[in-house]
Design an enzyme around this catalytic site. Structure first.
Site, PDB file in Angstrom:
ATOM      1  N   SER A  37       0.751  -1.316  -0.208  1.00 52.96           N
ATOM      2  CA  SER A  37      -0.055   0.080  -0.367  1.00 52.96           C
ATOM      3  C   SER A  37       0.846   1.508  -0.126  1.00 52.96           C
ATOM      4  CB  SER A  37      -1.412   0.018   1.483  1.00 52.96           C
ATOM      5  OG  SER A  37      -1.847   0.685   0.767  1.00 52.96           O
TER       6      SER A  37
ATOM      7  N   ASP B 211      -8.323  -4.198  -6.216  1.00 54.03           N
ATOM      8  CA  ASP B 211      -8.211  -3.489  -4.858  1.00 54.03           C
ATOM      9  C   ASP B 211      -8.519  -2.287  -4.349  1.00 54.03           C
ATOM     10  OD1 ASP B 211      -6.533  -1.833  -3.451  1.00 54.03           O
ATOM     11  OD2 ASP B 211      -5.243  -3.192  -3.635  1.00 54.03           O
TER      12      ASP B 211
ATOM     13  N   HIS C 106      -7.475  -5.976  -1.072  1.00 53.31           N
ATOM     14  CA  HIS C 106      -6.284  -4.651  -0.857  1.00 53.31           C
ATOM     15  C   HIS C 106      -5.196  -5.659  -0.954  1.00 53.31           C
ATOM     16  CE1 HIS C 106      -3.698  -1.135  -0.612  1.00 53.31           C
ATOM     17  NE2 HIS C 106      -4.306  -1.162   0.464  1.00 53.31           N
TER      18      HIS C 106
END
Length: 544
Positions: free
Chosen positions: A253, A485, A513
């Site tokens: 991320s 995602d 994610h």
């Protein structure tokens, strides 16, 4: 935010948190489906570097690499010795390292950063240190290491690498940014984020101002020096102190932005880098927010299609379309706006529209949370019990049962607001953009548009701007993107892989994610092979 047996409670932030972008990170588990972004201070955007067109029509410059030699003024930091001590669970060691508050003025003072590691556990030739970061910005890398990575990463990786984490400057154990106390955060998180009139708009603006002013009051000196560029430079100091010629790294991320920034600044010191759930540094804050809004709508539609097949789904019958499911959820949110419901909270909080919205958003990070969300919605909509949705919201904000919040959201805002100029300059601009956000997501558009207003009132001006990262001369870098995602849309991974000169794009066709450790043997095998042998995935490799 996600995972399975090897999936931990560590967070994965959506882009900026509620008052910015939703956080972004690699969450592992539904217990803490919490928040995960950006670049500045000595941003070093080269005016003569390669350029490309941004989504807003402006030309983006490329992040320029730092000189290969270390400036003499930084020598004391690169030559310090780490004093390791036992900490936490058996096998873990901790230390403290010093870095300059301001890399341009090293004599102006130091910051102390917390570091932790777990040494390689098996036979075979040691591969050195593997630095990990779960995202955020604001997620604790040390907590992620101790609760997930050092025990949940594939055993063959843990056998050959010392697993290492450093909490970035301003985060958790590393001189955390401080803003509001627990009760003040309770008030802040319950503020209406879909204002219906000028009075409610003024209340939202007032809450954002109070949050920003509190950060400026309690962390004034630090707020100017928590950029992604500075955190990446801290990582290079740690690399040297660990005795590594090159940095090996897995970032999820926001951690992908941190890793890509490192590669851009130090391409000659880049080892094996995995960037999972990739961010696109060439986007401005408004486009990031808009892209995330569309991403959460995609995730919600997948949840809706699954929910209506389940007997306990409160969002219409088996033949309901995602649009009909969204309509019912919006009606539920509007009802909460007028009349919050009981949530069995010891501190007397009721489930408001804002808390319920964040609870739903939290579950979009990982499909393993869909059952929990379905049960929470059933309790709230059918039984007038908001406890389940409040628990999901609290996990996102990292609020414990005693009413204490981690500094996740505070660090998240501090980094985001320093790394990029604000998405909006006024409430009027938000109102003008609402149709665009509502088109991207009828369910989440209004709340995510208004949530992007917080950096407007930040006490420190942004020092970063959108830019490309090319990292010319770096070793092969693996960029991982998941097709559905919600927090880091797949096209961001595609864009970053085109920017990085040595990138190999690895695609996971699925929901949730991030991809590593989520149950895809194909993904895990490709990444493990790269980490253990240095062989990147074949061009165009896709996994399910």
């Amino acid at each position: 935010m996600d995972t399975r047996p090897s999936q931990s409670p560590a967070p994965a932030l959506p882009l900026r948190a509620r008052r910015s972008l939703l956080p972004v990170a690699a969450s592992r588990g539904t217990a803490r489906i919490a928040a995960a972004l950006f670049a500045a201070s000595a941003l070093l955007v080269s005016g003569c570097g390669a350029r490309s067109m941004g989504s807003d029509g402006t030309v983006r410059a490329a992040l320029a690499a730092l000189p290969m030699s270390t400036p003499s003024a930084l020598s004391p930091y690169y030559t310090q010795k780490l004093s390791w001590r036992e900490c936490g669970a058996p096998g873990f060691e901790c230390a403290t390292m010093k870095v300059p508050l301001d890399y341009d003025k090293p004599a102006s003072g130091d910051i102390k950063l917390a570091v932790a590691r777990k040494n390689a556990t098996g036979k075979g030739k040691p591969l050195g240190s593997l630095l990990i970061n779960p995202g955020g910005p604001g997620g604790s890398a040390i907590t992620y290491l101790q609760q997930y990575a050092a025990i949940g990463y594939p055993p063959e990786v843990r056998a050959r690498y010392d697993m290492v984490a450093v909490d970035p400057r301003g985060v958790a154990r590393s001189e955390p940014v401080e803003c509001l106390d627990g009760r003040q955060m309770d008030t802040f998180t319950q503020t209406d984020i879909t204002p219906d009139d000028h009075k409610e708009t003024d209340a939202l603006v007032g809450a954002d101002r109070k949050f920003a002013e509190a950060c400026g009051e309690h962390s004034a000196k630090l707020l100017r020096h928590v950029s992604t560029v500075e955190a990446a430079r801290d990582m290079d100091v740690l690399r040297e102190l660990l005795g590594e010629k090159r940095l090996n790294y897995v970032g999820a991320s926001y951690g992908t932005l941190l890793g890509a920034t490192y590669a851009g600044l130090f391409p000659h010191r880049t080892g094996r880098l995995v960037l999972d759930g990739a961010m696109d540094p060439s986007l401005d804050a408004r486009q990031i927010n808009l892209d995330q809004t569309a991403g959460f709508e995609t995730a919600f539609q997948a949840f809706s299609a699954d929910c209506v097949k389940q007997p306990d789904c409160p969002l219409n019958g088996k033949d309901a379309t995602p649009a009909q499911v969204g309509d019912r959820l919006q009606k539920f949110f509007r009802a909460l706006d007028a009349h919050p419901i009981p949530a069995g909270d010891a501190d007397g909080r009721r489930l408001t529209e804002s808390l319920a919205t964040i609870g739903v958003v939290a579950a979009m990070y990982d499909q393993s949370a869909w059952e929990q969300l379905r049960e929470a919605l059933h309790s709230a909509m059918e039984e007038n019990d908001g406890a389940g949705l409040l628990a999901l919201s609290d996990s996102y904000y990292e609020r414990d049962s005693r009413g204490h919040y981690s500094n996740l959201m505070m660090a998240n805002a501090a980094v985001n607001c320093l790394d990029l100029p604000p998405a909006f300059e006024s409430p009027e601009q938000v109102e003008q953009a609402l149709p665009q956000f509502e088109k991207a997501s009828p369910v989440f558009g209004p709340s995510l548009a208004w949530s992007a207003l917080n950096c407007t009132y930040w006490p420190v001006r942004a020092t970063g701007e959108p830019h490309r990262i090319e990292a010319k001369g770096s070793a092969p870098i693996v960029v991982v993107g998941t097709t559905r995602d919600p927090a880091t849309p797949y096209r961001w991974a595609q864009s970053l892989s085109r920017q990085l000169s040595s990138a190999h794009l690895l695609t996971y066709q699925g929901d949730g994610h991030t991809a590593y450790g989520r149950g895809s043997t194909c993904i895990d095998s490709a990444i493990n092979t790269y980490l253990l042998h240095g062989t990147p995935p074949a061009p165009g490799k896709r996994c399910t």
